[in-house]
Design a protein around this motif. Structure first.
Motif, PDB file in Angstrom:
ATOM      1  N   PRO A 168       0.539  -1.000  -0.026  1.00  0.00           N
ATOM      2  CA  PRO A 168       0.295  -0.599   0.052  1.00  0.00           C
ATOM      3  C   PRO A 168       0.615   1.112   0.154  1.00  0.00           C
ATOM      4  O   PRO A 168       2.192   0.888   0.258  1.00  0.00           O
ATOM      5  CB  PRO A 168      -0.890   0.528   0.987  1.00  0.00           C
ATOM      6  N   GLN A 169       0.201   2.059  -0.206  1.00  0.00           N
ATOM      7  CA  GLN A 169       1.182   3.288  -0.837  1.00  0.00           C
ATOM      8  C   GLN A 169       0.533   4.899  -0.139  1.00  0.00           C
ATOM      9  O   GLN A 169       0.428   5.600   0.861  1.00  0.00           O
ATOM     10  CB  GLN A 169       1.566   3.972  -2.363  1.00  0.00           C
TER      11      GLN A 169
ATOM     12  N   ASN B  12       5.942   3.156   5.407  1.00  0.00           N
ATOM     13  CA  ASN B  12       6.504   2.418   6.172  1.00  0.00           C
ATOM     14  C   ASN B  12       6.652   0.910   5.587  1.00  0.00           C
ATOM     15  O   ASN B  12       5.767   0.652   5.015  1.00  0.00           O
ATOM     16  CB  ASN B  12       5.786   1.667   7.281  1.00  0.00           C
ATOM     17  N   PRO B  13       7.405   0.551   4.366  1.00  0.00           N
ATOM     18  CA  PRO B  13       8.026  -0.455   3.632  1.00  0.00           C
ATOM     19  C   PRO B  13       7.256  -1.746   4.822  1.00  0.00           C
ATOM     20  O   PRO B  13       7.394  -2.495   3.663  1.00  0.00           O
ATOM     21  CB  PRO B  13       9.490  -0.282   2.884  1.00  0.00           C
ATOM     22  N   ASN B  14       6.871  -1.565   5.700  1.00  0.00           N
ATOM     23  CA  ASN B  14       7.180  -3.027   6.338  1.00  0.00           C
ATOM     24  C   ASN B  14       5.275  -3.396   6.209  1.00  0.00           C
ATOM     25  O   ASN B  14       5.428  -4.663   6.875  1.00  0.00           O
ATOM     26  CB  ASN B  14       7.026  -2.883   7.951  1.00  0.00           C
TER      27      ASN B  14
ATOM     28  N   PRO C  34      -1.831  -0.665   8.611  1.00  0.00           N
ATOM     29  CA  PRO C  34      -2.496   0.268   9.316  1.00  0.00           C
ATOM     30  C   PRO C  34      -4.330   0.248   9.169  1.00  0.00           C
ATOM     31  O   PRO C  34      -4.787  -0.104   8.439  1.00  0.00           O
ATOM     32  CB  PRO C  34      -2.119   1.766   9.396  1.00  0.00           C
ATOM     33  N   TYR C  35      -4.722   0.152  10.347  1.00  0.00           N
ATOM     34  CA  TYR C  35      -6.553   0.818  10.044  1.00  0.00           C
ATOM     35  C   TYR C  35      -6.853   1.209  10.604  1.00  0.00           C
ATOM     36  O   TYR C  35      -6.719   1.748  11.729  1.00  0.00           O
ATOM     37  CB  TYR C  35      -6.893  -1.210  10.595  1.00  0.00           C
ATOM     38  N   ILE C  36      -8.275   1.867   9.817  1.00  0.00           N
ATOM     39  CA  ILE C  36      -9.125   3.508  11.225  1.00  0.00           C
ATOM     40  C   ILE C  36     -10.205   2.710  12.113  1.00  0.00           C
ATOM     41  O   ILE C  36     -11.467   1.725  10.977  1.00  0.00           O
ATOM     42  CB  ILE C  36      -9.522   4.486  10.567  1.00  0.00           C
TER      43      ILE C  36
END
Length: 180
Positions: free
Chosen positions: A65-66, A81-83, A98-100
């Motif tokens: 994701p970007q 973050n490339p992880n 990451p999640y909202i």
């Protein structure tokens, strides 16, 4: 006599048409190079599309994701973050994104970090732009998360939408690569 003249003229025109059709175009060297470049580009694009189709059909790929955005109109956030990625192989989902969370403000960002062995309802459909892949999983919680990948084979780009009945949808944009 008239019929003979008409037949003779039509034969001449046909013969002249054959020679015009059979002649090779006289192109300048610049035009020839342009045609060669266009042909090579078309071949590279076709090969890339075949590669993307192969990656999707192998069911072994990684989504990088970007950007992410809470739907329908949340702020667009960059993911540096490339992880953070989603890996899919042999019916297993390796998820670190990451999640909202939250349906109403205040929203907060958390990290989904799971490896899920059994995906439910995996479905891959070919569309006019690429592929639409959907599946769902519980992510070891009481509710079901539905993952929808929209993969664009010509560009290598993809959108991932994660839906949950308790939170707003979150959409990610990024790229698809081969998972090694």
């Amino acid at each position: 006599m008239k019929k003979t003249a008409i037949i003779f003229v039509s034969l001449l025109l046909c013969a002249a048409g054959v020679t015009v059709i059979g002649q090779k175009k006289n192109l300048s060297p610049k035009e020839e190079r342009r045609e060669i470049r266009e042909k090579r580009r078309a071949e590279r694009i076709a090969n890339y599309e075949k590669t993307m189709d192969s990656i999707v059909l192998s069911r072994t790929f990684q989504f990088n994701p970007q950007t992410m955005q809470r739907q329908p109109a949340g702020p667009l956030r960059q993911i540096m973050n490339p992880n953070f990625n989603v890996g899919l192989w042999d019916g297993t989902l390796d998820l670190c994104l990451p999640y909202i969370k939250g349906y109403t403000p205040p929203y907060y960002v958390t990290v989904l970090n799971y490896t899920v062995p059994n995906l439910q309802g995996y479905l891959a459909e070919q569309t006019h732009e690429g592929w639409m892949i959907t599946f769902s999983t519980s992510l070891f919680s009481a509710s079901t998360y539905t993952f929808t990948f929209e993969i664009f084979t010509r560009t290598g780009g993809a959108n991932l939408t994660i839906s949950n009945p308790w939170y707003s949808d979150v959409q990610y944009s990024g790229t698809i690569t081969q998972l090694y």
